[in-house]
Design an enzyme around this catalytic site. Structure first.
Site, short mmCIF file in Angstrom:
data_model
loop_
_atom_site.label_atom_id
_atom_site.label_comp_id
_atom_site.label_asym_id
_atom_site.label_seq_id
_atom_site.Cartn_x
_atom_site.Cartn_y
_atom_site.Cartn_z
N HIS B 105 0.46 -1.24 0.06
CA HIS B 105 0.09 -0.26 -0.16
C HIS B 105 0.67 1.14 0.13
O HIS B 105 1.22 1.94 -0.84
CB HIS B 105 -0.74 -0.49 1.05
N HIS B 124 -1.43 1.85 8.00
CA HIS B 124 -2.17 1.78 7.77
C HIS B 124 -3.41 0.39 8.35
O HIS B 124 -4.64 -0.17 6.92
CB HIS B 124 -2.82 2.53 6.52
#
Lengths: 821, 175
Positions: B105, B124
Site C-alpha cells: 500500500h 494503515h
C-alpha cells in the site's frame, strides 16, 4: 492461491506527460488524484530527467514516496481516439488525502474501460433496444425516438403521474452537478414528476430530514475538525472502511498526537488532552480496532447497543448532560429554540436506557462525560458527532437523527472548531435541481406503487433496485412480470414499423405492463428487465463536478474517451428532452412541446453553467476555469467570492450562530423513544433467530457495479460474506466458506459464512447490495413515516445450502483486525 | 526478528550476480542504438530474476520468520515455515513460503503476528495471510502480498527465483 497479477514492471511516466486533475469518483471523501497520460509508443526512463518525478528510479523508493504507482493505477485507454498510457495516482498536495489512496480509489485506472487491456469490457457502448426477443444495439436517434414516443403517449393519455422515475441525486461517478441538473430540469421543470425516487431508497426524500428541519445542514464541519476535536462520538459508522482516507488522514493524526501544534496554534488558551472516541454500533468494527491501536483502549469506548436502540441512548445522554449542567447555556440562549420542551419530552434515565440498549448505565454515563464534562481547565470539550447508515438506515430515522442533533446543540458543538454534527456520507454530493416541492412530504413510496401495478413508463438513471432496495424479492418478482408483458408485445411487432411498435407497447401498458428505460454505465440487474438501455459516460470520460463530505467542490477533468457512443447523463437528458419536444410538436401539442425547450446543451459545461452556476448558492462565482485553477483542493461550498485569482469558500457552516431556519435559530426537537418503529420489524425480531445487520466492506465500492469485473476484488469476495459467531456456526452445522440461505417472510438470499469471534451470538453482519447475494431480499417493506427504509433492523433464519465451492477454497477467513504483535 | 548477517551477505552476492546479467542486457540495448544497422536487442517480456540462495531448510524454525532480502538488498522479505502444506509452499513438507515484507500500500515494513499467522502493517492496518498466498485479509493495498517463487535444492538450500507482484517503491522488480 490468491490472485496475483504477475506484473513485475510498469511503463514509466515520462517528464512531459499530460496531467489532469481528478477527484476519486467513489466515496464521499473525494480524494485528490492526478491522471497522467502519454502516447502509447513512448515511455519515460529511470534517469531523473526522463521521468515526471525527477528522481532516480533505478533505486528503491522509500515508504510514502510519490514516485511509485501500483499495477492497479495503470492502464491503456483511448484519448481523443488514440491509445495512451494512463496512470491515476493519489495527489500528495490534496488536503483531503495527502497522497493516500484507498483499496478502492487506487484502482481507478484499472477500473477504466480499456480495449487494449480488456478491463471493464462490461461497459455499455451503444444504445440497446428490445428487438426480436433480445437486446440489440441501435442509434441514439432510434432509441430516443422510441423512448420519447412511448413516454409522450403515456403522459398525454394518463398524465405525468404515470411516468415513474428513479434517479440518483449524488455526486461522483454516475452523478455530479451537471448530471443531477440534467435529469432535474427534465423531470422537475419540463415536467412535474411526482412519482420519483432516489438511487438507494424508495422515495424522493432526505435521508437526514430531521437535522434539516432543525436548521442544521448535515455537512456542517470540515475534515480538519477531526484533527482538532477532544472527543469523537461516532454513531452507526465504520469510517476506516467507508470514509477511509478521512479516517486515516484526519482522525488518526489526532489519535497519534501529531496535530498538537495545530491545536495550540488554532485553539490557544485551553488544554488539549488526548482525543477520546466513542463508537455506537452493535458490531465491533475494524475502525474500533484501529482506534484502540492508535489512541489506546482506555480512550476508546464501544457502546455495543442492541440493534436499533440509538434513540434511547441519545435521549439518556442528553438528559444526563442537562442534569449535570454541562450544556452550553450561552449558545442555547443565543442561537436555539425549543430546548425546554426537548428536555421535558426526551427525558430518559441512564437505567432506562441501559435496559433498552443492553449496555451498562456506567458506560452511558461515561459517554456523557466524554462528550460534555468540562476539561480539567474548566473549558468546554470540543466534541464531533459523525453518523452514517447505522442511523440513517436504522430504526426511527427521523427521531434518532433529531436526538443526536439535540445533543450537539445542547453542547454547543455546531459551527465550532473541533465540533460538528455531520453525516459521514456515502457517495459524494452533487445536487443541483429545480424545486422538488411538488413531490410533497411524505413522498410517494415509488417501489410499492410499482408493485401495486401503478405507472406506465419507468425511467431509471443509475439505480439498480434489484440490488439496492428493500423488499427486493417481491419487487423483482412483480417488476419482471410487468416488464415481460411489454417485452412479449414488442417481440410480436415488427421493429421497423414505429407506429405499430408504439401501439403494441401502449396496449401492453394498458394490460398492466411497464415500459422501462435504463440509463447506466454497465448492464445492471434491473436492466435485464428493461426495453431500452442507454449508455452513459462516467467520471473522467466527461468533465464532472461534485463536492465531498466537507463541501469541497472540485472539477474532475476529462482524461479519456467514453466507450463507444456513451454520453454524459446531462446530455442524454438533453437529447431526451429534444426528442420529447419534437414528438409532442408532431402530436400537435405545441404548448406542451415548448416546455421542453432550453436543452440545447452540447457539452457538460453547458449543463453546469445552466444549472449549478445559476441556481446553487454561490454558484455565480464558480466556473470550470476557476475550478481548474483551484486544482484538487477546490473550494469549500458555498463559494463566497473570487479574489486575487482564487475562489473563496466556507470552511465551516454556522460559525456566526445563525442557522437555516426562518428566525435563524436552530430548533431542538422532541423525539421520544417508541421501540422498533417500522411496521413488521418487532414481529420479525420475535419470529426469527438472527439479526441480519448489513453494510459495506473495504474492498468494494457501492454495489460492486465496477468491482464485479475486477479480478482482485472478486478473488477476495466471490460471494457476500455473512459474519457469524463461531458457536452459532457450530450449532447450525456450518463451516467457514459454506454458502447459506438467509430467509424470512420477506424473501430469501445467499451469503458465504465468515466466522467472526467478535460477533455476538445471534447477531450477524452481511455485505449489502452485492450482485451474488442481495441482502435487500430479506428486508421487509416497512419504512418510517417519511418513507425512509430500515435496512439495518432485519431478522431472519439461516440454513446451509452447500459446502464452500471451488471459488471459495483459496480464501482466508482470518480476523480482519490489525494486530501489532 | 533478528537479522542473519551471513544469509544477507550470501543473498547480496547472489544479487550482484543476478543484477550483473540485467546490467549486461542494458549495455547491449544501449550500444545497439549507435551503429546504423544494428538490430535492437529483444527485451524479455518479464524481468530476469536472479536465482538467489536465501537459506537452508535446516535454519527455519516453525512459525518464526527468517529475514531475507530478494531480489536485492533493498527489498526485505522473510521465509516462513508454516507447519502444514500450503499452495505455493516448498520443501519436504510443502510448507515453506517466502514473501516481500514491504507493504504494497504505502511501503511500511510489515510485522508478523505468530498468533494470527498474519503480516500486519502499522501504517494503515492492512493484514495479509501467508497461509493463503499472501491474500490481503483486510487492507488498503490493491495487491495481495508479493510472494517468492522458491526452489529447494537437494541439500536443502532454498533459492528464490521470482516474485509474483510488483514490489512497493520500484517500477521494476529487478532494478
Amino acid at each position: 492461491m490468491a490472485f496475483k497479477r504477475n506484473i513485475d514492471r510498469l511503463p514509466i511516466i515520462p517528464a512531459d506527460a499530460k496531467r489532469h486533475n481528478v477527484t476519486c469518483h467513489y466515496c464521499i471523501v473525494g480524494c485528490g488524484y492526478h491522471a497522467y497520460t502519454w502516447p502509447v509508443n513512448k515511455q519515460g526512463g529511470p534517469e531523473p530527467d526522463k521521468n515526471i518525478f525527477g528522481v532516480d528510479l533505478s533505486e528503491q523508493q522509500a515508504a510514502e514516496t510519490v514516485a511509485w504507482y501500483s499495477p492497479s493505477m495503470y492502464n491503456i485507454v483511448k484519448q481523443n481516439g488514440e491509445d495512451v498510457h494512463i496512470v491515476v495516482k493519489p495527489d500528495r498536495e490534496c488536503s483531503v488525502n495527502s497522497g493516500l489512496g484507498s483499496v478502492r480509489g487506487a484502482r481507478i485506472a484499472e477500473m477504466s474501460y480499456s480495449e487494449a487491456r480488456n478491463t471493464q469490457q462490461q461497459r455499455l457502448t451503444d444504445p440497446l433496444v428490445w428487438r426480436y426477443g433480445q437486446m440489440q444495439p441501435t442509434s441514439w436517434e432510434d432509441a430516443l425516438d422510441l423512448v420519447a414516443r412511448v413516454t409522450a403517449a403515456v403522459i398525454k393519455e394518463k398524465g405525468e403521474d404515470a411516468l415513474y422515475v428513479s434517479a440518483y441525486d449524488h455526486g461522483g461517478a454516475g452523478g455530479g452537478y451537471e448530471n443531477t441538473w440534467g435529469t432535474g430540469k427534465l423531470y422537475f421543470e419540463a415536467m412535474k414528476i411526482k412519482n420519483i425516487r432516489i438511487h438507494n431508497r424508495p422515495a424522493y426524500n432526505s435521508e437526514v430530514h430531521a437535522t434539516r428541519d432543525m436548521g442544521v445542514g448535515e455537512l456542517n464541519n470540515c475534515y480538519e475538525d477531526a484533527e482538532l476535536t477532544d472527543t469523537i462520538f461516532c454513531v452507526g459508522a465504520n469510517p476506516l472502511e467507508t470514509q477511509t482516507n478521512y479516517f486515516l488522514n484526519h482522525w488518526v493524526p489526532n489519535m497519534r498526537g501529531t496535530t498538537a501544534d495545530k491545536k495550540n496554534e488554532q485553539l490557544p488558551g485551553e488544554e488539549h488532552p488526548p482525543v477520546r472516541i466513542v463508537f455506537v454500533d452493535p458490531r465491533r468494527t475494524v475502525s474500533i480496532n484501529a482506534c484502540e491501536a492508535e489512541a489506546g483502549a482506555d480512550n476508546v469506548l464501544h457502546l455495543a447497543i442492541n440493534s436499533g436502540t440509538d434513540l434511547a441512548l441519545f435521549n439518556a445522554i442528553f438528559t444526563h448532560i442537562v442534569e449535570k449542567g454541562w450544556t452550553d447555556k450561552a449558545f442555547i440562549e443565543a442561537s436555539t429554540g425549543g430546548f425546554d420542551e426537548a428536555v421535558k419530552g426526551n427525558k430518559m434515565t441512564l437505567e432506562e436506557a441501559s435496559n433498552i440498549c443492553g449496555v451498562p448505565a456506567a458506560d452511558i454515563e461515561k459517554a456523557a462525560q466524554w462528550i460534555a464534562e468540562p476539561k480539567a481547565d474548566g473549558k468546554r470539550r470540543r466534541t464531533m458527532m459523525p453518523y452514517e447508515k447505522g442511523l440513517i438506515w436504522g430504526n426511527d430515522n427521523y427521531r434518532t437523527n433529531a436526538a443526536l442533533v439535540n445533543m450537539a446543540l445542547a453542547t454547543g458543538n455546531i459551527g465550532r472548531s473541533g465540533g460538528g454534527c455531520v453525516r459521514l456520507g456515502g457517495h459524494q454530493e452533487g445536487y443541483a435541481r429545480p424545486s422538488d416541492a411538488h413531490v410533497g412530504k411524505p413522498a410517494a413510496y415509488v417501489d410499492q406503487l410499482l408493485i401495486d401495478g401503478q405507472g406506465g413508463v419507468h425511467h431509471i438513471w443509475g439505480c439498480d433496485h434489484y440490488k439496492t432496495t428493500l423488499n427486493a424479492h417481491e419487487f423483482k418478482k412483480v417488476y419482471k412480470k410487468r416488464t415481460d408483458i411489454v417485452k412479449d408485445a414488442m417481440s410480436a411487432a415488427p421493429y421497423g414499423d414505429r407506429d405499430a411498435m408504439v401501439k403494441a407497447i401502449i396496449d401492453a401498458i394498458n394490460q398492466g405492463g411497464l415500459f422501462a428505460v435504463n440509463v447506466d454505465i454497465i448492464p445492471t440487474k434491473i436492466g435485464q428487465a428493461c426495453h431500452v438501455v442507454l449508455p452513459a459516460a462516467t467520471s473522467g470520460e466527461a468533465n464532472l463536478t461534485s463536492m465531498n463530505g466537507e463541501r469541497r467542490m472540485r472539477l474532475t477533468e476529462r482524461y479519456m474517451d467514453p466507450p463507444g457512443q456513451a454520453m454524459p447523463d446531462c446530455l442524454i437528458a438533453a437529447r431526451m428532452a429534444n426528442h420529447m419536444e419534437q414528438v409532442l410538436r408532431d402530436m400537435g401539442d405545441a404548448d406542451y412541446a415548448d416546455k421542453f425547450k432550453g436543452f440545447d446543451w452540447t457539452t457538460e459545461e453547458d449543463a453546469f453553467m445552466d444549472g449549478y452556476h445559476k441556481v446553487a448558492k454561490g454558484g455565480e462565482f464558480v466556473t470550470y476555469d476557476r475550478l481548474r485553477e483551484a486544482g484538487n483542493n477546490g473550494v469549500q461550498e458555498p463559494a463566497t467570492g473570487y479574489e486575487s485569482g482564487k475562489l473563496v469558500g466556507t470552511k465551516r457552516l454556522y460559525e456566526d450562530g445563525k442557522f437555516g431556519t426562518e428566525d435563524g435559530r436552530a430548533k431542538f426537537m422532541v423525539s421520544e423513544w417508541r421501540g422498533l418503529q417500522a411496521p413488521g420489524k418487532q414481529e420479525q425480531k420475535d419470529k426469527y433467530k438472527y439479526l441480519i445487520n448489513n453494510g459495506r466492506t473495504n474492498h468494494v465500492w457501492q454495489s460492486a457495479y465496477l468491482d464485479q469485473e475486477n479480478d482482485f476484488v472478486m478473488d477476495r469476495w466471490p460471494y457476500p460474506f455473512i459474519q457469524m459467531n463461531p458457536q452459532d456456526m457450530t450449532d447450525a452445522g456450518l463451516k467457514e466458506g459454506d454458502l447459506v440461505e438467509i430467509f424470512n417472510d420477506a424473501g430469501a438470499t445467499q451469503a458465504m459464512v465468515y466466522p467472526t469471534p467478535t460477533a455476538r451470538r445471534g447477531e450477524t453482519f452481511m455485505m449489502f447490495g452485492y450482485p451474488t447475494g442481495v441482502q435487500g431480499n430479506v428486508v421487509n417493506a416497512g419504512t418510517n413515516e417519511l418513507i425512509l427504509p430500515n435496512y439495518k433492523q432485519t431478522w431472519a433464519d439461516i440454513r446451509k445450502i452447500a459446502d464452500a465451492p471451488r471459488n471459495v477454497a483459496h480464501l482466508t477467513f482470518k480476523s480482519q483486525e490489525y494486530k501489532s504483535t | 526478528m533478528h537479522r542473519c548477517k551471513a544469509m544477507a551477505d550470501i543473498g547480496r552476492r547472489q544479487f550482484l550476480r543476478g543484477s550483473a546479467l540485467v546490467a549486461a542486457g542494458a549495455t547491449v540495448a544501449a550500444a545497439g542504438a549507435a551503429p546504423p544497422h544494428a538490430k535492437a536487442a529483444m527485451p524479455a517480456a518479464r524481468v530476469e530474476y536472479p536465482s538467489n540462495r536465501l537459506a537452508n531448510v535446516s535454519e527455519l524454525k516453525m512459525n518464526e520468520p527468517l529475514e531475507v532480502n530478494y531480489p536485492d538488498a533493498d527489498a526485505p522479505g522473510v521465509l516462513l515455515k508454516l507447519g502444514a502444506r500450503v499452495e505455493g509452499g516448498v520443501g519436504p513438507d510443502g510448507d515453506i513460503v517466502g514473501f516481500c515484507t514491504i507493504c504494497p500500500h504505502k511501503g511500511y515494513p510489515l510485522a508478523y503476528s505468530a498468533d494470527n499467522r498474519t503480516f500486519n502493517c502499522p501504517g494503515h492496518y492492512s493484514v495479509f495471510d501467508p497461509e493463503k498466498g499472501g491474500q490481503q485479509v483486510w487492507g488498503q493495498a490493491t495487491q495481495n502480498l508479493p510472494q517468492y517463487a522458491l526452489r529447494v535444492a537437494e541439500n536443502g538450500d532454498i533459492f528464490a527465483e521470482g516474485v509474483d507482484e510488483l514490489i512497493y517503491g520500484r517500477l521494476s522488480n529487478v532494478l
